[in-house]
Every structure is written in C-alpha cells, then in structure tokens.
Motif scaffolding. Structure first.
Motif, PDB file in Angstrom:
ATOM      1  N   ASN A  99       0.828  -1.213   0.000  1.00 46.47           N
ATOM      2  CA  ASN A  99       0.000   0.000   0.000  1.00 46.47           C
ATOM      3  C   ASN A  99       0.859   1.258   0.000  1.00 46.47           C
ATOM      4  OD1 ASN A  99      -2.392  -1.464   0.026  1.00 46.47           O
ATOM      5  ND2 ASN A  99      -2.498  -1.511   2.259  1.00 46.47           N
ATOM      6  N   ILE A 100       1.989   1.211   0.674  1.00 48.11           N
ATOM      7  CA  ILE A 100       2.889   2.366   0.678  1.00 48.11           C
ATOM      8  C   ILE A 100       3.475   2.597  -0.709  1.00 48.11           C
ATOM      9  CG2 ILE A 100       5.122   3.184   1.544  1.00 48.11           C
ATOM     10  CD1 ILE A 100       4.423   1.949   4.225  1.00 48.11           C
ATOM     11  N   VAL A 101       3.868   1.506  -1.380  1.00 51.15           N
ATOM     12  CA  VAL A 101       4.407   1.639  -2.738  1.00 51.15           C
ATOM     13  C   VAL A 101       3.361   2.261  -3.664  1.00 51.15           C
ATOM     14  CG1 VAL A 101       5.222   0.335  -4.733  1.00 51.15           C
ATOM     15  CG2 VAL A 101       6.051  -0.243  -2.454  1.00 51.15           C
ATOM     16  N   ARG A 102       2.105   1.807  -3.543  1.00 50.25           N
ATOM     17  CA  ARG A 102       1.045   2.365  -4.386  1.00 50.25           C
ATOM     18  C   ARG A 102       0.817   3.839  -4.069  1.00 50.25           C
ATOM     19  NH1 ARG A 102      -4.587  -0.618  -3.977  1.00 50.25           N
ATOM     20  NH2 ARG A 102      -4.363   0.195  -1.851  1.00 50.25           N
ATOM     21  N   ALA A 103       0.831   4.197  -2.792  1.00 52.54           N
ATOM     22  CA  ALA A 103       0.638   5.601  -2.428  1.00 52.54           C
ATOM     23  C   ALA A 103       1.819   6.456  -2.888  1.00 52.54           C
ATOM     24  CB  ALA A 103       0.456   5.717  -0.920  1.00 52.54           C
ATOM     25  N   GLU A 104       3.031   5.931  -2.802  1.00 58.61           N
ATOM     26  CA  GLU A 104       4.197   6.682  -3.278  1.00 58.61           C
ATOM     27  C   GLU A 104       4.138   6.873  -4.783  1.00 58.61           C
ATOM     28  OE1 GLU A 104       7.377   4.352  -1.737  1.00 58.61           O
ATOM     29  OE2 GLU A 104       7.527   5.499   0.146  1.00 58.61           O
ATOM     30  N   ALA A 105       3.605   5.878  -5.518  1.00 58.16           N
ATOM     31  CA  ALA A 105       3.418   6.038  -6.962  1.00 58.16           C
ATOM     32  C   ALA A 105       2.428   7.160  -7.258  1.00 58.16           C
ATOM     33  CB  ALA A 105       2.932   4.726  -7.579  1.00 58.16           C
ATOM     34  N   ALA A 106       1.366   7.253  -6.438  1.00 58.82           N
ATOM     35  CA  ALA A 106       0.412   8.348  -6.609  1.00 58.82           C
ATOM     36  C   ALA A 106       1.080   9.698  -6.347  1.00 58.82           C
ATOM     37  CB  ALA A 106      -0.778   8.157  -5.679  1.00 58.82           C
ATOM     38  N   VAL A 107       1.993   9.748  -5.383  1.00 56.96           N
ATOM     39  CA  VAL A 107       2.745  10.983  -5.118  1.00 56.96           C
ATOM     40  C   VAL A 107       3.598  11.349  -6.329  1.00 56.96           C
ATOM     41  CG1 VAL A 107       4.603  11.977  -3.719  1.00 56.96           C
ATOM     42  CG2 VAL A 107       2.766  10.716  -2.612  1.00 56.96           C
ATOM     43  N   SER A 108       4.289  10.352  -6.896  1.00 56.53           N
ATOM     44  CA  SER A 108       5.131  10.616  -8.069  1.00 56.53           C
ATOM     45  C   SER A 108       4.285  11.095  -9.250  1.00 56.53           C
ATOM     46  CB  SER A 108       5.901   9.348  -8.449  1.00 56.53           C
ATOM     47  OG  SER A 108       6.744   8.930  -7.386  1.00 56.53           O
ATOM     48  N   THR A 109       3.115  10.480  -9.436  1.00 55.79           N
ATOM     49  CA  THR A 109       2.235  10.896 -10.533  1.00 55.79           C
ATOM     50  C   THR A 109       1.767  12.328 -10.334  1.00 55.79           C
ATOM     51  OG1 THR A 109       1.481   8.611 -10.823  1.00 55.79           O
ATOM     52  CG2 THR A 109       0.094  10.351 -11.732  1.00 55.79           C
ATOM     53  N   ALA A 110       1.390  12.671  -9.104  1.00 60.36           N
ATOM     54  CA  ALA A 110       0.941  14.034  -8.828  1.00 60.36           C
ATOM     55  C   ALA A 110       2.066  15.037  -9.059  1.00 60.36           C
ATOM     56  CB  ALA A 110       0.417  14.129  -7.403  1.00 60.36           C
ATOM     57  N   LYS A 111       3.284  14.688  -8.659  1.00 65.29           N
ATOM     58  CA  LYS A 111       4.425  15.587  -8.894  1.00 65.29           C
ATOM     59  C   LYS A 111       4.675  15.764 -10.384  1.00 65.29           C
ATOM     60  CE  LYS A 111       6.900  14.789  -4.544  1.00 65.29           C
ATOM     61  NZ  LYS A 111       8.123  14.247  -3.909  1.00 65.29           N
ATOM     62  N   ALA A 112       4.575  14.653 -11.136  1.00 64.44           N
ATOM     63  CA  ALA A 112       4.758  14.755 -12.591  1.00 64.44           C
ATOM     64  C   ALA A 112       3.672  15.630 -13.210  1.00 64.44           C
ATOM     65  CB  ALA A 112       4.742  13.359 -13.206  1.00 64.44           C
ATOM     66  N   ASP A 113       2.420  15.477 -12.732  1.00 62.54           N
ATOM     67  CA  ASP A 113       1.333  16.310 -13.252  1.00 62.54           C
ATOM     68  C   ASP A 113       1.583  17.784 -12.931  1.00 62.54           C
ATOM     69  OD1 ASP A 113       0.117  14.065 -14.217  1.00 62.54           O
ATOM     70  OD2 ASP A 113      -1.305  13.865 -12.544  1.00 62.54           O
ATOM     71  N   ILE A 114       2.117  18.052 -11.737  1.00 60.40           N
ATOM     72  CA  ILE A 114       2.435  19.438 -11.389  1.00 60.40           C
ATOM     73  C   ILE A 114       3.512  19.993 -12.314  1.00 60.40           C
ATOM     74  CG2 ILE A 114       3.482  20.889  -9.604  1.00 60.40           C
ATOM     75  CD1 ILE A 114       2.063  19.167  -7.524  1.00 60.40           C
ATOM     76  N   ALA A 115       4.549  19.183 -12.547  1.00 59.89           N
ATOM     77  CA  ALA A 115       5.620  19.638 -13.442  1.00 59.89           C
ATOM     78  C   ALA A 115       5.085  19.881 -14.851  1.00 59.89           C
ATOM     79  CB  ALA A 115       6.747  18.603 -13.467  1.00 59.89           C
ATOM     80  N   ASN A 116       4.265  18.953 -15.351  1.00 65.52           N
ATOM     81  CA  ASN A 116       3.687  19.138 -16.686  1.00 65.52           C
ATOM     82  C   ASN A 116       2.770  20.351 -16.715  1.00 65.52           C
ATOM     83  OD1 ASN A 116       5.013  16.835 -17.579  1.00 65.52           O
ATOM     84  ND2 ASN A 116       3.286  15.484 -17.108  1.00 65.52           N
ATOM     85  N   GLY A 117       1.993  20.540 -15.645  1.00 65.27           N
ATOM     86  CA  GLY A 117       1.102  21.696 -15.590  1.00 65.27           C
ATOM     87  C   GLY A 117       1.867  23.000 -15.561  1.00 65.27           C
ATOM     88  N   GLN A 118       2.953  23.026 -14.809  1.00 66.06           N
ATOM     89  CA  GLN A 118       3.767  24.244 -14.767  1.00 66.06           C
ATOM     90  C   GLN A 118       4.400  24.535 -16.118  1.00 66.06           C
ATOM     91  OE1 GLN A 118       6.373  23.301 -11.513  1.00 66.06           O
ATOM     92  NE2 GLN A 118       4.981  24.159  -9.951  1.00 66.06           N
ATOM     93  N   GLU A 119       4.803  23.481 -16.819  1.00 59.95           N
ATOM     94  CA  GLU A 119       5.347  23.665 -18.171  1.00 59.95           C
ATOM     95  C   GLU A 119       4.258  24.181 -19.109  1.00 59.95           C
ATOM     96  OE1 GLU A 119       7.972  23.923 -21.203  1.00 59.95           O
ATOM     97  OE2 GLU A 119       8.416  23.508 -19.089  1.00 59.95           O
ATOM     98  N   ALA A 120       3.043  23.630 -18.931  1.00 59.78           N
ATOM     99  CA  ALA A 120       1.922  24.103 -19.752  1.00 59.78           C
ATOM    100  C   ALA A 120       1.598  25.559 -19.448  1.00 59.78           C
ATOM    101  CB  ALA A 120       0.700  23.217 -19.507  1.00 59.78           C
ATOM    102  N   ILE A 121       1.722  25.956 -18.166  1.00 58.62           N
ATOM    103  CA  ILE A 121       1.483  27.359 -17.799  1.00 58.62           C
ATOM    104  C   ILE A 121       2.512  28.259 -18.479  1.00 58.62           C
ATOM    105  CG2 ILE A 121       1.610  29.007 -15.892  1.00 58.62           C
ATOM    106  CD1 ILE A 121       0.336  26.903 -14.111  1.00 58.62           C
ATOM    107  N   ARG A 122       3.774  27.842 -18.426  1.00 53.50           N
ATOM    108  CA  ARG A 122       4.819  28.663 -19.062  1.00 53.50           C
ATOM    109  C   ARG A 122       4.580  28.786 -20.564  1.00 53.50           C
ATOM    110  NH1 ARG A 122       8.029  25.995 -15.096  1.00 53.50           N
ATOM    111  NH2 ARG A 122       8.504  24.304 -16.570  1.00 53.50           N
ATOM    112  N   SER A 123       4.199  27.661 -21.186  1.00 60.77           N
ATOM    113  CA  SER A 123       3.936  27.704 -22.628  1.00 60.77           C
ATOM    114  C   SER A 123       2.734  28.584 -22.947  1.00 60.77           C
ATOM    115  CB  SER A 123       3.700  26.283 -23.136  1.00 60.77           C
ATOM    116  OG  SER A 123       3.376  26.292 -24.516  1.00 60.77           O
ATOM    117  N   ALA A 124       1.665  28.451 -22.136  1.00 58.13           N
ATOM    118  CA  ALA A 124       0.471  29.262 -22.381  1.00 58.13           C
ATOM    119  C   ALA A 124       0.757  30.736 -22.125  1.00 58.13           C
ATOM    120  CB  ALA A 124      -0.666  28.776 -21.492  1.00 58.13           C
ATOM    121  N   GLN A 125       1.558  31.015 -21.104  1.00 58.94           N
ATOM    122  CA  GLN A 125       1.910  32.420 -20.837  1.00 58.94           C
ATOM    123  C   GLN A 125       2.747  32.999 -21.973  1.00 58.94           C
ATOM    124  OE1 GLN A 125       3.774  32.081 -17.002  1.00 58.94           O
ATOM    125  NE2 GLN A 125       1.850  32.473 -15.873  1.00 58.94           N
TER     126      GLN A 125
END
Length: 364
Positions: free
Chosen positions: A105-131
């Motif tokens: 369960n910890i491994v699965r939750a840590e994977a969710a953390v990694s996915t959320a961090k990746a989504d944040i990074a992609n979102g920030q890149e999308a913000i920079r591109s849109a700006q």
C-alpha cells in the motif's frame, strides 16, 4: 455358693480392669526428639518473622504483550540471560502478512505521489507555454492595432483627397479594404489573446488540482507508514525478550500452547539472583518496634545451623493481609503484617527463590 461367689468376684475383676485401662491409656506418650533444633536468635530483644526469598529485582512475570500460539521457546530453567535476549516466540505469520500488505500500500501511495508531482511539473510547463503564447498574442495585437491605426489614417487622408478630386475612387476603395482587413486581423489577434488566457487559466487549474492530489497522496503515505511502523512494533513484540538481565527461574510455557494476554501462571519467571531479597512478614503488633537499618539474621527452615546476615533495604509503608505460605496466593489468614525487605549475597549452602526462612530482627 459358687454362683454367689462369682457374682461378687467378677464385678470386682471388671472394675479393676477398667481402672487399669484408664491408668494405662492416660499416660502421656513420650514426644519424639526434633529432627533438627529450632532456630534460635543471638539477639536479647528480638522480633521474629517469616521471610520469603525473592530475586533482587523481585520475580518478573514475562507475559506475552499479545495473545497467540507459542511457536518456539528459547530458554530453560537456570539459563542466565541479558536484556533483550529472546525468551519465546508467538506465532507472527498474520502480522508478517499484514506488514507485507502495508508495504504494498505504501508503494502504491508513493506512486500516486510521483504521478501528482509529474502532473504538477507538466502543468507548470503548460502554464509557461500558455503564458508565452499569451505574451506573443498580446504583442501581435499591439502590432496589428498599430497597422490598423495607419490604415485608418490612410483612409481618412484618401477621403479628403478624393473629396478634393486629387485621387481616384479606386484608391479610396483600396485604402478602405486595407483598413477593413487590418480590423479583421486585430479581431483575430484579440481572439487569440482570449484563447491563450483561457489556456493559462486551464493550466493553472490543472496545477492546483495536481497539488491537491499531491497533498492527499503524501498524507496517505504518512498514514500508511505510521500503520507499517505500528505493525512492525507489534511484530517485534511477538518475539518476547528479557526486560533485563537475570536468571530464568521458571519456564511454564511449551511449544503449541496458546497464551492469553494475562495468563494465570507466568510463562517465564525471571529474576536477578546476584543478590537475593528476603521479604519478611512482621506481625502488626510488632510493627511499632520496627525501624530502618535494624540488624537481622535468617536461618533455613529445617536446618537452623545454616544462617545468613541480612542487609536492610527498606520498609514497605503499607500493612497488608498476610498471605498464607501454602503456595496458593488466594489463601489468606486472619492477620495483617508489615513487610520489611532485607537482602543478602547467596551463601555457600544452597538457597532458592521462593524458599522460606526464619528471621530474627534485633529490636534493641
């Protein structure tokens, strides 16, 4: 004549036999000499008491922290153990399985953390591109608005010249068409600005959503890690260890037995026997005569020649009902006693924890 004589003699004989029988049976039997002489005190004024030998740390009942099936016993009577040494093992298969599940369960939750961090990074890149797109679109609007202003000036000038007859009508029409085209380009550029602004807003919303998922995932990881730590602690507690150094006095547990949380008989009885402690019961009548640091001696029951000098430890400040010394802790006698604690180094002759001794305290 004979009958008359017998009627007189026989009652006399019976009476004499009865008197002889009473005399014979009334004689006190001679008491057998004692096997060993009773204990005697060397003190002129003394207080007598009965003492029970304990380990110096008192006898420690090492019961299981959790109920379960005993799968291994690692010690025997008279074994000397150190603090932390294994004593016996409770079945830990269920706890191990739960720990493995918690790890997954910890491994699965840590994977969710990694996915959320990746989504944040992609979102920030999308913000920079849109700006960047928004900035470019706004610059394009400014350039096109400048072109539109030029086109409008040309139209105004051509209208005056056409009114004066200095330019042909087609020149005026051409300038008006250029102005209209510039207005259309400005409108299109403004629409692109609105679209770029919407893209920036959407990317920012995606980042905020990813950050919320990241916080939730990190909190879940923290909860699961705490659960894993709890399971690990419970797993370690199933291996029952010695709380301190000492000697194993009793082993009352066998492989295959199921132990409850509070067994009536101690599974393992442990005590430090480098020094022995003597718990002396003094009748409450003599309690006022007891003071700290009074000298005392003790002798073995059944062999008063074997004596030890005692060292005062303390007086327990509570008078309690005396426990019967028959071995059954539930039995009591109708007397209350003050308990005085002494200690002594194990003598050359054998003494054992749980053994009774006759104690004399110097009351001078």
């Amino acid at each position: 004549m004979i009958k008359k004589t017998l009627s007189i003699v026989l009652p006399l004989v019976g009476l004499g036999f009865a008197i002889w029988w009473v005399i014979v049976t009334a004689r006190q039997p001679m008491a057998a000499p004692p096997v060993s002489p009773p204990a005697e005190s060397q003190f002129d004024r003394r207080i007598a008491g009965a003492g029970l030998i304990e380990a110096a740390t008192r006898n420690i009942n090492v019961a299981p922290p959790l109920p379960g099936l005993v799968t291994a016993v690692f010690v025997r009577e008279n074994d000397v153990v150190r603090a932390g040494d294994r004593l016996y093992q409770i079945d830990d298969r269920e706890q191990r399985a739960r720990l493995v599940s918690a790890e997954a369960n910890i491994v699965r939750a840590e994977a969710a953390v990694s996915t959320a961090k990746a989504d944040i990074a992609n979102g920030q890149e999308a913000i920079r591109s849109a700006q960047a797109n928004l900035k470019s679109a706004r610059a394009n609007v400014m350039a096109l608005e400048a072109q539109l202003a030029d086109a409008e000036q040309i139209v105004a000038r051509n209208e005056k010249l056409y009114a004066a007859g200095d330019v042909a009508e087609r020149v005026l029409i051409s300038s008006r068409a250029a102005r209209d085209a510039a207005q259309a380009r400005v409108a299109q550029a403004q629409a692109q600005v609105t679209q770029a602004q919407a893209q920036v807003t959407q990317a920012e919303a995606q980042v905020r959503s990813a950050e919320a998922r990241l916080q939730e995932a990190e909190a879940q990881v923290g909860v699961l890690r705490a659960q894993r730590a709890e399971l690990a602690v419970n797993l370690s507690r199933l291996t029952v260890t010695a709380p301190q150094a000492g000697k194993v006095l009793q082993v009352n547990v066998r492989v295959g037995e199921t132990l409850p949380m509070t067994p009536t008989t101690p599974p393992i009885l442990l005590g430090d026997t480098e020094y022995l402690q003597l718990r002396v019961d003094v009748d409450e009548i003599n309690a006022p005569r007891i003071k700290p640091n009074l000298r005392a001696t003790a002798s073995l029951k059944g062999d008063a020649t074997k004596t030890v000098d005692l060292e005062f430890v303390r007086i327990d400040p509570y008078i309690l009902p005396k426990r019967s010394l028959t071995g059954d802790n539930a039995e009591r006698v109708d007397v209350r006693v003050l308990q005085v604690i002494y200690r002594f180094k194990p003598p050359a002759f054998p003494v054992y924890v749980g053994q009774q001794m006759d104690v004399f305290i110097d009351a001078e």
